[in-house]
Design a protein around this motif. Structure first.
Motif, PDB file in Angstrom:
ATOM      1  N   GLY A  12      12.122 -16.297  23.601  1.00 46.33           N
ATOM      2  CA  GLY A  12      12.466 -14.851  22.851  1.00 46.33           C
ATOM      3  C   GLY A  12      12.929 -14.749  21.609  1.00 46.33           C
ATOM      4  N   THR A  13      13.235 -13.786  21.145  1.00 48.17           N
ATOM      5  CA  THR A  13      14.042 -13.431  20.025  1.00 48.17           C
ATOM      6  C   THR A  13      15.008 -12.502  20.210  1.00 48.17           C
ATOM      7  N   THR A  14      15.769 -12.146  19.148  1.00 47.19           N
ATOM      8  CA  THR A  14      16.751 -10.955  19.306  1.00 47.19           C
ATOM      9  C   THR A  14      16.442  -9.839  18.775  1.00 47.19           C
ATOM     10  N   SER A  15      15.233  -9.756  18.678  1.00 44.88           N
ATOM     11  CA  SER A  15      14.754  -8.162  18.522  1.00 44.88           C
ATOM     12  C   SER A  15      14.525  -7.450  19.748  1.00 44.88           C
ATOM     13  N   PRO A  16      15.198  -6.070  19.673  1.00 44.74           N
ATOM     14  CA  PRO A  16      15.062  -5.382  20.838  1.00 44.74           C
ATOM     15  C   PRO A  16      13.734  -5.139  21.482  1.00 44.74           C
ATOM     16  N   GLY A  17      13.629  -5.366  22.484  1.00 44.14           N
ATOM     17  CA  GLY A  17      12.292  -5.422  23.625  1.00 44.14           C
ATOM     18  C   GLY A  17      11.424  -6.495  22.932  1.00 44.14           C
ATOM     19  N   SER A  18      11.873  -7.665  22.414  1.00 41.59           N
ATOM     20  CA  SER A  18      11.204  -8.799  22.086  1.00 41.59           C
ATOM     21  C   SER A  18       9.918  -8.890  22.789  1.00 41.59           C
ATOM     22  N   SER A  19       8.654  -8.885  22.228  1.00 35.72           N
ATOM     23  CA  SER A  19       7.420  -9.480  22.865  1.00 35.72           C
ATOM     24  C   SER A  19       7.340 -10.797  23.462  1.00 35.72           C
ATOM     25  N   THR A  20       8.034 -11.913  22.699  1.00 33.32           N
ATOM     26  CA  THR A  20       8.064 -12.978  23.115  1.00 33.32           C
ATOM     27  C   THR A  20       8.821 -13.177  24.588  1.00 33.32           C
ATOM     28  N   GLU A  21       9.998 -12.443  24.609  1.00 33.34           N
ATOM     29  CA  GLU A  21      10.687 -12.624  25.886  1.00 33.34           C
ATOM     30  C   GLU A  21       9.941 -11.825  27.102  1.00 33.34           C
ATOM     31  N   GLN A  22       9.355 -10.656  26.665  1.00 39.63           N
ATOM     32  CA  GLN A  22       8.787 -10.155  27.762  1.00 39.63           C
ATOM     33  C   GLN A  22       7.567 -10.772  28.308  1.00 39.63           C
ATOM     34  N   SER A  80       7.736 -19.117  22.169  1.00 40.26           N
ATOM     35  CA  SER A  80       8.392 -19.057  20.865  1.00 40.26           C
ATOM     36  C   SER A  80       7.568 -18.026  19.930  1.00 40.26           C
ATOM     37  N   PRO A  81       8.087 -17.282  19.356  1.00 44.96           N
ATOM     38  CA  PRO A  81       7.291 -16.395  18.396  1.00 44.96           C
ATOM     39  C   PRO A  81       6.862 -17.463  17.198  1.00 44.96           C
ATOM     40  N   GLY A  82       5.940 -17.229  16.310  1.00 43.66           N
ATOM     41  CA  GLY A  82       5.111 -17.846  15.481  1.00 43.66           C
ATOM     42  C   GLY A  82       5.873 -17.487  14.106  1.00 43.66           C
ATOM     43  N   TYR A  83       6.778 -18.428  13.727  1.00 44.72           N
ATOM     44  CA  TYR A  83       7.497 -17.967  12.380  1.00 44.72           C
ATOM     45  C   TYR A  83       7.283 -18.907  11.394  1.00 44.72           C
ATOM     46  N   HIS A  84       6.543 -18.359  10.238  1.00 43.67           N
ATOM     47  CA  HIS A  84       6.104 -19.269   9.040  1.00 43.67           C
ATOM     48  C   HIS A  84       5.084 -20.369   9.798  1.00 43.67           C
ATOM     49  N   GLY A  85       4.351 -20.039  10.643  1.00 43.55           N
ATOM     50  CA  GLY A  85       3.432 -20.952  11.337  1.00 43.55           C
ATOM     51  C   GLY A  85       3.751 -21.925  12.099  1.00 43.55           C
ATOM     52  N   SER A  86       5.129 -21.924  12.552  1.00 46.98           N
ATOM     53  CA  SER A  86       5.514 -22.727  13.488  1.00 46.98           C
ATOM     54  C   SER A  86       6.482 -22.021  14.411  1.00 46.98           C
ATOM     55  N   VAL A 118       3.028 -18.564  22.927  1.00 40.35           N
ATOM     56  CA  VAL A 118       3.292 -18.345  21.532  1.00 40.35           C
ATOM     57  C   VAL A 118       2.856 -16.639  21.137  1.00 40.35           C
ATOM     58  N   THR A 119       3.747 -16.114  20.548  1.00 40.56           N
ATOM     59  CA  THR A 119       3.441 -14.611  20.134  1.00 40.56           C
ATOM     60  C   THR A 119       3.430 -14.739  18.681  1.00 40.56           C
ATOM     61  N   ALA A 120       2.475 -14.110  17.902  1.00 36.68           N
ATOM     62  CA  ALA A 120       2.283 -13.931  16.549  1.00 36.68           C
ATOM     63  C   ALA A 120       1.491 -12.838  16.127  1.00 36.68           C
ATOM     64  N   TYR A 121       1.609 -12.397  14.938  1.00 40.20           N
ATOM     65  CA  TYR A 121       0.595 -11.285  14.385  1.00 40.20           C
ATOM     66  C   TYR A 121      -0.563 -11.653  13.986  1.00 40.20           C
ATOM     67  N   GLY A 122      -0.812 -13.034  13.745  1.00 45.20           N
ATOM     68  CA  GLY A 122      -1.961 -13.390  13.632  1.00 45.20           C
ATOM     69  C   GLY A 122      -2.599 -14.781  14.237  1.00 45.20           C
ATOM     70  N   TRP A 123      -3.776 -15.068  14.545  1.00 48.40           N
ATOM     71  CA  TRP A 123      -4.449 -16.094  15.095  1.00 48.40           C
ATOM     72  C   TRP A 123      -3.677 -17.298  14.875  1.00 48.40           C
ATOM     73  N   GLN A 124      -3.945 -17.427  13.264  1.00 48.25           N
ATOM     74  CA  GLN A 124      -3.684 -18.767  12.627  1.00 48.25           C
ATOM     75  C   GLN A 124      -2.006 -19.331  13.046  1.00 48.25           C
ATOM     76  N   ALA A 125      -1.037 -18.519  13.199  1.00 45.46           N
ATOM     77  CA  ALA A 125       0.088 -18.915  13.560  1.00 45.46           C
ATOM     78  C   ALA A 125       0.208 -19.133  15.123  1.00 45.46           C
ATOM     79  N   THR A 126      -0.467 -18.248  15.735  1.00 42.68           N
ATOM     80  CA  THR A 126      -0.291 -18.762  17.232  1.00 42.68           C
ATOM     81  C   THR A 126      -1.177 -20.092  17.495  1.00 42.68           C
ATOM     82  N   ARG A 152      -1.604 -12.738  20.261  1.00 43.75           N
ATOM     83  CA  ARG A 152      -1.522 -12.133  19.148  1.00 43.75           C
ATOM     84  C   ARG A 152      -0.978 -10.492  19.380  1.00 43.75           C
ATOM     85  N   SER A 153       0.307 -10.472  18.958  1.00 39.94           N
ATOM     86  CA  SER A 153       1.010  -9.423  19.526  1.00 39.94           C
ATOM     87  C   SER A 153       0.765  -8.368  18.627  1.00 39.94           C
ATOM     88  N   VAL A 154       0.404  -7.164  19.122  1.00 34.51           N
ATOM     89  CA  VAL A 154       0.228  -5.959  18.361  1.00 34.51           C
ATOM     90  C   VAL A 154       1.360  -5.008  18.838  1.00 34.51           C
TER      91      VAL A 154
HETATM   92  C1  LIG Z   1      10.834 -14.770   9.953  1.00 31.53           C
HETATM   93  C2  LIG Z   1       9.496 -14.402  10.522  1.00 31.53           C
HETATM   94  C3  LIG Z   1       8.402 -15.279  10.185  1.00 31.53           C
HETATM   95  C4  LIG Z   1       7.051 -14.740  10.587  1.00 31.53           C
HETATM   96  N1  LIG Z   1       6.016 -15.577  10.427  1.00 31.53           N
HETATM   97  C5  LIG Z   1       5.056 -15.226  11.002  1.00 31.53           C
HETATM   98  C6  LIG Z   1       3.669 -16.094  10.404  1.00 31.53           C
HETATM   99  O1  LIG Z   1       3.686 -17.020   9.851  1.00 31.53           O
HETATM  100  N2  LIG Z   1       2.414 -15.557  11.136  1.00 31.53           N
HETATM  101  C7  LIG Z   1       2.334 -14.532  11.890  1.00 31.53           C
HETATM  102  O2  LIG Z   1       1.229 -14.220  12.495  1.00 31.53           O
HETATM  103  N3  LIG Z   1       3.578 -13.835  12.450  1.00 31.53           N
HETATM  104  C8  LIG Z   1       4.484 -14.244  11.877  1.00 31.53           C
HETATM  105  N4  LIG Z   1       5.668 -13.343  12.137  1.00 31.53           N
HETATM  106  C9  LIG Z   1       5.445 -12.367  13.189  1.00 31.53           C
HETATM  107  C10 LIG Z   1       6.047 -12.879  14.342  1.00 31.53           C
HETATM  108  O3  LIG Z   1       5.367 -13.969  14.758  1.00 31.53           O
HETATM  109  C11 LIG Z   1       5.839 -11.553  15.558  1.00 31.53           C
HETATM  110  O4  LIG Z   1       6.415 -10.441  14.883  1.00 31.53           O
HETATM  111  C12 LIG Z   1       6.471 -12.183  16.848  1.00 31.53           C
HETATM  112  O5  LIG Z   1       5.447 -11.802  17.814  1.00 31.53           O
HETATM  113  C13 LIG Z   1       7.807 -11.621  17.152  1.00 31.53           C
HETATM  114  O6  LIG Z   1       8.053 -11.636  18.448  1.00 31.53           O
HETATM  115  P1  LIG Z   1       9.238 -10.726  18.899  1.00 31.53           P
HETATM  116  O7  LIG Z   1       8.684  -9.344  19.196  1.00 31.53           O
HETATM  117  O8  LIG Z   1       9.478 -11.274  20.308  1.00 31.53           O
HETATM  118  O9  LIG Z   1      10.350 -10.555  18.122  1.00 31.53           O
HETATM  119  C14 LIG Z   1       6.843 -13.620  11.375  1.00 31.53           C
HETATM  120  C15 LIG Z   1       8.078 -12.701  11.821  1.00 31.53           C
HETATM  121  C16 LIG Z   1       9.450 -13.024  11.196  1.00 31.53           C
HETATM  122  C17 LIG Z   1      10.509 -12.524  11.801  1.00 31.53           C
END
Ligand SMILES: Cc1cc2nc3c(=O)[nH]c(=O)nc-3n(C[C@H](O)[C@H](O)[C@H](O)COP(=O)(O)O)c2cc1C
Length: 200
Positions: A12-22, A80-86, A118-126, A152-154
């Motif tokens: 999860g993350t510390t975001s309210p309603g974290s999608s990763t946590e859900q 885990s969320p994808g943060y900067h590709g990891s 993994v949750t992330a905005y883009g497929w590459q990071a997932t 790929r979380s929207v």
């Molecule tokens: C510091 C940071 C880095 C991120 N890096 C990426 C990224 O490299 N690629 C991507 O697709 N999404 C990236 N994101 C978007 C997160 O992966 C996305 O918001 C995630 O699903 C968040 O989960 P949450 O709702 O649990 O907080 C980033 C978000 C943050 C805050």
């Protein structure tokens, strides 16, 4: 009647309603439906952990609880969320605490099934984050489940503990069930999944 399977969820993350946590909670519910007892270490709990250093678990109640839970677990689900590709630092810090089990009779995650999300905005990071998490689990001698959930979380996709995307919901459910099924298999035949001592 054997004790219930113990499945530990970390993520999860510390975001309210974290999608990763859900997402993690959906997978854990599936493991529960398979008869497992689940323990969740969510984003807020992970944020309370000090940066890992050798012996750090002795100075933090939450860290000690995490290490004990992992020690007695039959399986894990890590999200885990994808943060900067990891993997995010928050989740990696929690995983680093598993180092405290290095001298246990069951080392690290030896023989344990580990579901990965993994949750992330883009497929590459997932994809890149999931690959990293699989490498981490291998380093800890765990068994990543056959399916890893790449989501790929929207916005609005996760609400009130439900996932509105049927494909993503199916993946999360399957990850939870695979962890419980492999944990049950391992308990029935402990030797088949354990790697045993490895010469370094
Ligand atoms: C510091 C940071 C880095 C991120 N890096 C990426 C990224 O490299 N690629 C991507 O697709 N999404 C990236 N994101 C978007 C997160 O992966 C996305 O918001 C995630 O699903 C968040 O989960 P949450 O709702 O649990 O907080 C980033 C978000 C943050 C805050």
């Amino acid at each position: 009647m054997p004790e219930k399977l113990s499945i530990v969820g970390i993520g999860g993350t510390t975001s309210p309603g974290s999608s990763t946590e859900q997402a993690l909670k959906i997978a854990l519910r599936a493991a529960e439906a398979e008869g497992a007892q689940v323990t969740l270490f969510d984003g807020a709990t992970l944020a309370a952990l000090p940066h890992y250093a050798h012996g750090a678990a002795a100075h933090s109640t939450e860290a000690a609880r995490l290490v004990e839970a992992v020690r007695h677990a039959h399986g894990l689900v890590v999200a885990s969320p994808g943060y900067h590709g990891s993997i995010s630092g928050l989740v990696k810090n929690a995983i680093d605490y598993i180092e405290e089990t290095a001298k246990d009779s069951r080392v690290y995650l030896d023989g344990l099934p580990v579901g990965l999300i993994v949750t992330a905005y883009g497929w590459q990071a997932t994809g890149s984050t999931l690959a990293t998490m699989r490498s981490i689990v291998h380093a800890l001698r765990g068994w990543p489940t056959p399916l890893g959930a790449a989501i790929r979380s929207v916005s609005g996709m996760f609400r009130d503990g439900q996932c509105s995307d049927p494909g993503a919901a199916m993946q999360l459910d399957l990850v939870g069930r695979q962890v419980a099924e492999f944990a049950r298999l391992r308990r029935a035949a402990p030797a088949i999944l354990s790697t045993g001592p490895v010469e370094e």
